[in-house]
Write a protein that holds these residues in place. Sequence first.
Motif, PDB file in Angstrom:
ATOM      1  N   GLN A  18       0.665  -1.321  -0.015  1.00  0.00           N
ATOM      2  CA  GLN A  18      -0.071  -0.059  -0.085  1.00  0.00           C
ATOM      3  C   GLN A  18       1.008   1.274  -0.060  1.00  0.00           C
ATOM      4  O   GLN A  18       0.586   2.378  -0.830  1.00  0.00           O
ATOM      5  N   GLU A  21       2.203   1.631  -3.708  1.00  0.00           N
ATOM      6  CA  GLU A  21       1.214   2.056  -4.662  1.00  0.00           C
ATOM      7  C   GLU A  21       0.766   3.513  -4.395  1.00  0.00           C
ATOM      8  O   GLU A  21       0.410   4.168  -5.328  1.00  0.00           O
ATOM      9  N   SER A  22       0.910   3.767  -3.018  1.00  0.00           N
ATOM     10  CA  SER A  22       0.312   5.258  -3.036  1.00  0.00           C
ATOM     11  C   SER A  22       1.657   6.302  -3.521  1.00  0.00           C
ATOM     12  O   SER A  22       1.009   7.453  -4.000  1.00  0.00           O
ATOM     13  N   SER A  25       1.066   5.999  -7.674  1.00  0.00           N
ATOM     14  CA  SER A  25      -0.100   6.581  -8.127  1.00  0.00           C
ATOM     15  C   SER A  25      -0.048   8.135  -8.001  1.00  0.00           C
ATOM     16  O   SER A  25      -0.936   8.739  -8.540  1.00  0.00           O
ATOM     17  N   GLN A  26       0.907   8.741  -7.500  1.00  0.00           N
ATOM     18  CA  GLN A  26       0.877  10.241  -7.533  1.00  0.00           C
ATOM     19  C   GLN A  26       0.992  10.720  -9.101  1.00  0.00           C
ATOM     20  O   GLN A  26       1.641  10.268  -9.929  1.00  0.00           O
ATOM     21  N   ASP A  27       0.411  12.077  -9.160  1.00  0.00           N
ATOM     22  CA  ASP A  27       0.210  12.541 -10.334  1.00  0.00           C
ATOM     23  C   ASP A  27       1.601  13.595 -10.683  1.00  0.00           C
ATOM     24  O   ASP A  27       1.601  14.108 -11.843  1.00  0.00           O
ATOM     25  N   TYR A  51       6.919  -4.495  -7.975  1.00  0.00           N
ATOM     26  CA  TYR A  51       6.908  -3.030  -8.521  1.00  0.00           C
ATOM     27  C   TYR A  51       8.196  -2.767  -8.822  1.00  0.00           C
ATOM     28  O   TYR A  51       8.412  -1.611  -9.286  1.00  0.00           O
ATOM     29  N   ARG A  54       8.713  -0.058 -11.654  1.00  0.00           N
ATOM     30  CA  ARG A  54       8.508   1.275 -11.524  1.00  0.00           C
ATOM     31  C   ARG A  54       8.979   1.778 -10.481  1.00  0.00           C
ATOM     32  O   ARG A  54       8.850   2.972 -10.021  1.00  0.00           O
ATOM     33  N   LYS A  94      -3.572  11.551  -4.286  1.00  0.00           N
ATOM     34  CA  LYS A  94      -2.865  11.242  -5.448  1.00  0.00           C
ATOM     35  C   LYS A  94      -2.158  12.541  -5.930  1.00  0.00           C
ATOM     36  O   LYS A  94      -1.062  12.585  -6.523  1.00  0.00           O
TER      37      LYS A  94
END
Length: 251
Positions: A18, A21-22, A25-27, A51, A54, A94
């Motif tokens: 988690q 993923e946080s 997932s950031q923009d 992951y 990435r 995000k």
Amino acid sequence: MKISIITSCFNREATIGQAIESVLSQDYPDIEYIVVDGASKDRSLEVINRYKDRISKIISEPDKGMYEGINKGIKAATGDIIGLLHSDDFLYAKDTISRMAQEFERTGADFVYGNGLFVDPDNTDKVIRNWMGGSYSKWKVRHGWLPLHPTCYIRKECYDRYGLYDESYKIAADSDLLVRFLYEADLKVEYLNEYIVRMRMGGLSTDSARRKKMWDEDVRMYRSHGFSPTLTKLQKMAWKVPQFISAKLKF
């Protein structure tokens, strides 16, 4: 502006995914993500490796504790700004890193901090402590106030100038670094009045079995900076009381 985010992990297979993923997932487009695993004995590294395409850098080797892992990450970082995300925690939204970058660009700050939520480890929608950072002053630091560590984003050049985490502390190294940066150094510090992170209750400084060690380390740390150690530690504890009250009233 490149922002390096460092996650130090040891035996956190249930939560590390988690956290990762946080970040992923950031923009914000220019994030360097570094995960430092202290040779976990559970499936943490297996989760991390899911992951790996990435994640910018994965370091997995034995270390002597979380702060050694964080220091390894800082030394490996190439970003302009460095932030931390612990393996039990996750970024609030995000656009959290975008908002942080905007604050650095708007203010030219060396150090930006914000707000954070402590949540129930099993139900992360349940807020236990509402940590509002509030305004910064050296007077407040002198009297036990510190921002929530994982909300603090700091220019890498500050680490180069004022040093890394003191690994002789197993729990209080973050407080020691914050006192050095916020009280002894003359940095341009800004408060971003937004939530940055959700943190699961528990961990090194909130586990009841470790509170005596935390007390001893805080007293040693404050003494090393010339503060009245016991009084400042008690003042530090007093700053926390409104956080629990606010959580009950607001959430």
